[in-house]
Design an enzyme around this catalytic site. Structure first.
Site, PDB file in Angstrom:
ATOM      1  CG  ASP A  12      -1.773   1.147   1.258  1.00  0.00           C
ATOM      2  OD1 ASP A  12      -2.487   1.428   0.277  1.00  0.00           O
ATOM      3  OD2 ASP A  12      -1.923   2.036   2.375  1.00  0.00           O
ATOM      4  CB  SER A  13       0.240   4.845  -0.852  1.00  0.00           C
ATOM      5  OG  SER A  13      -0.925   4.877  -0.132  1.00  0.00           O
ATOM      6  N   GLY A  45      -2.980   9.227  -4.024  1.00  0.00           N
ATOM      7  CA  GLY A  45      -4.341   9.410  -4.573  1.00  0.00           C
ATOM      8  C   GLY A  45      -4.361  10.803  -5.682  1.00  0.00           C
ATOM      9  CB  CYS A  75      -3.070   0.425  -2.768  1.00  0.00           C
ATOM     10  SG  CYS A  75      -3.023   2.271  -2.912  1.00  0.00           S
ATOM     11  CD  GLU A 162      -0.295   7.186   5.403  1.00  0.00           C
ATOM     12  OE1 GLU A 162       0.996   7.427   5.856  1.00  0.00           O
ATOM     13  OE2 GLU A 162      -0.749   6.256   5.124  1.00  0.00           O
ATOM     14  CB  CYS A 196      -9.460   5.152  -0.125  1.00  0.00           C
ATOM     15  SG  CYS A 196      -7.814   5.286   0.485  1.00  0.00           S
ATOM     16  CB  THR A 197      -6.788  -0.078   1.986  1.00  0.00           C
ATOM     17  OG1 THR A 197      -5.661   0.675   1.495  1.00  0.00           O
ATOM     18  CG2 THR A 197      -7.248  -0.922   0.715  1.00  0.00           C
ATOM     19  CG  HIS A 198      -5.116   5.379   4.038  1.00  0.00           C
ATOM     20  ND1 HIS A 198      -4.496   4.502   2.950  1.00  0.00           N
ATOM     21  CD2 HIS A 198      -4.199   5.859   4.563  1.00  0.00           C
ATOM     22  CE1 HIS A 198      -3.129   4.865   2.968  1.00  0.00           C
ATOM     23  NE2 HIS A 198      -2.684   5.508   4.098  1.00  0.00           N
TER      24      HIS A 198
HETATM   25  N1  DGL Z   1      -4.743   3.269   0.318  1.00  0.00           N
HETATM   26  C1  DGL Z   1      -4.793   3.953  -0.962  1.00  0.00           C
HETATM   27  C2  DGL Z   1      -6.042   3.348  -1.595  1.00  0.00           C
HETATM   28  O1  DGL Z   1      -6.832   2.424  -1.271  1.00  0.00           O
HETATM   29  C3  DGL Z   1      -4.874   5.430  -1.207  1.00  0.00           C
HETATM   30  C4  DGL Z   1      -3.822   6.118  -0.220  1.00  0.00           C
HETATM   31  C5  DGL Z   1      -3.156   7.437  -0.951  1.00  0.00           C
HETATM   32  O2  DGL Z   1      -3.810   8.295  -1.758  1.00  0.00           O
HETATM   33  O3  DGL Z   1      -1.810   7.320  -0.915  1.00  0.00           O
HETATM   34  O4  DGL Z   1      -6.463   4.134  -2.479  1.00  0.00           O
END
Ligand code: DGL
Length: 278
Positions: A12-13, A45, A75, A162, A196-198
């Site tokens: 993931d990012s 993103g 991600c 984050e 989005c996994t965040h």
């Molecule tokens: N976790 C990422 C996703 O599922 C995006 C996070 C980012 O923007 O870096 O899209």
């Protein structure tokens, strides 16, 4: 690294992929895993297609170098912008025996059974929304019963996660703002995909502002279930994945920072190492 060490890579990012990783560990604890977070270069993103593809490619290749035969892009942005190129351009030429899987398709496959109104909302990063991956995949999955998809980009949510500002008034402000926008565009939505996994890390505050009766789809358990299916359908891959329950963590940022938040999100001790990509 010995040939017998063939962990499953999870990329993931940043921290978001931990919401997927947690469910993989719950559902498939026997395997070895390497988690890689590109915390130094996120958010993805807001980045262009070319940049997300290049960064993701570097990360996937790094995981391959470390012995992974199978990598999960935990991600949505990377799944939307890099997965197809990696699968169609890079793997056949450079790593024909390796596989990379994403998170969008497994999530979309659940949608026809979940929505009663046929109106679905997608919350994601700018990149995921602009890629139109969700509306396109949903249209493919339900060609005879069109599902109406409304997307809203939530560019502030990843920085909030984050920076561990999940409980802050700022988090509540931006979550409310984006949900108001979504339901203002389509009040008939009965299912919202956290694309989005965040975002699952903000579930508590999201639920505070979600209209009654609306279902929230988070991806972790779905992706874990689909990975389990995948391994059953590909016994040659399953056999190769090593199974000593080992977990390794890498971050492109400071390991100390990573460990602190990762501990919080995973609920267990994390000791990451620094890695440089590119
Ligand atoms: N976790 C990422 C996703 O599922 C995006 C996070 C980012 O923007 O870096 O899209």
């Amino acid at each position: 690294m010995s040939k017998s060490y063939q962990p499953i890579g999870v990329f993931d990012s940043g921290y978001g992929g931990l919401t997927i990783f947690k469910e993989l560990l719950r559902e498939l604890p026997q395997y070895d895993y390497i988690y890689l977070g590109d915390n130094a270069r996120n958010p993805y993103g807001t980045r262009s297609f070319e940049v997300v593809y290049e960064y993701t490619r570097q990360a996937v290749f790094q995981l391959f170098e470390q012995g992974c035969r199978l990598v999960v892009l935990a991600c949505n942005t990377a799944s939307a912008k890099a997965l197809r190129n990696i699968q169609q351009i890079d793997l056949p030429v450079t790593f024909p025996a390796r596989r990379v899987l994403g998170v969008i398709r497994p999530s979309v496959e659940m949608i026809p059974d979940m929505t009663k109104t046929g109106h679905v909302g997608v919350l994601g990063t700018n990149g995921t929304v602009i890629s139109e991956s969700y509306p396109m995949e949903i249209a493919k999955i339900s060609p005879n019963n069109p599902i109406f998809v409304t997307q809203v980009a939530c560019p502030m949510w990843v920085p909030i996660v984050e920076n561990n500002l999940i409980e802050s008034p700022g988090a509540a402000f931006f979550v409310k703002q984006n949900l108001d926008e979504l339901f203002g565009k389509d009040p008939l939505i009965d299912t919202v995909i956290l694309g989005c996994t965040h975002y699952p890390l903000l579930t508590k505050v999201i639920r505070q502002y979600l209209p009654n009766g609306v279902q929230l789809m988070t991806q972790g358990a779905i992706v874990a279930e689909r990975l389990k299916d995948y391994l059953i359908r590909h016994p040659e891959m399953e056999l190769d994945c090593s199974k000593s329950g080992r977990r390794e963590f890498f971050t492109t940022e400071s390991p100390d920072n990573f460990d602190q938040l990762a501990n919080l999100f995973l609920g267990s001790e994390v000791k990451s190492k620094h890695i440089k990509l590119g």
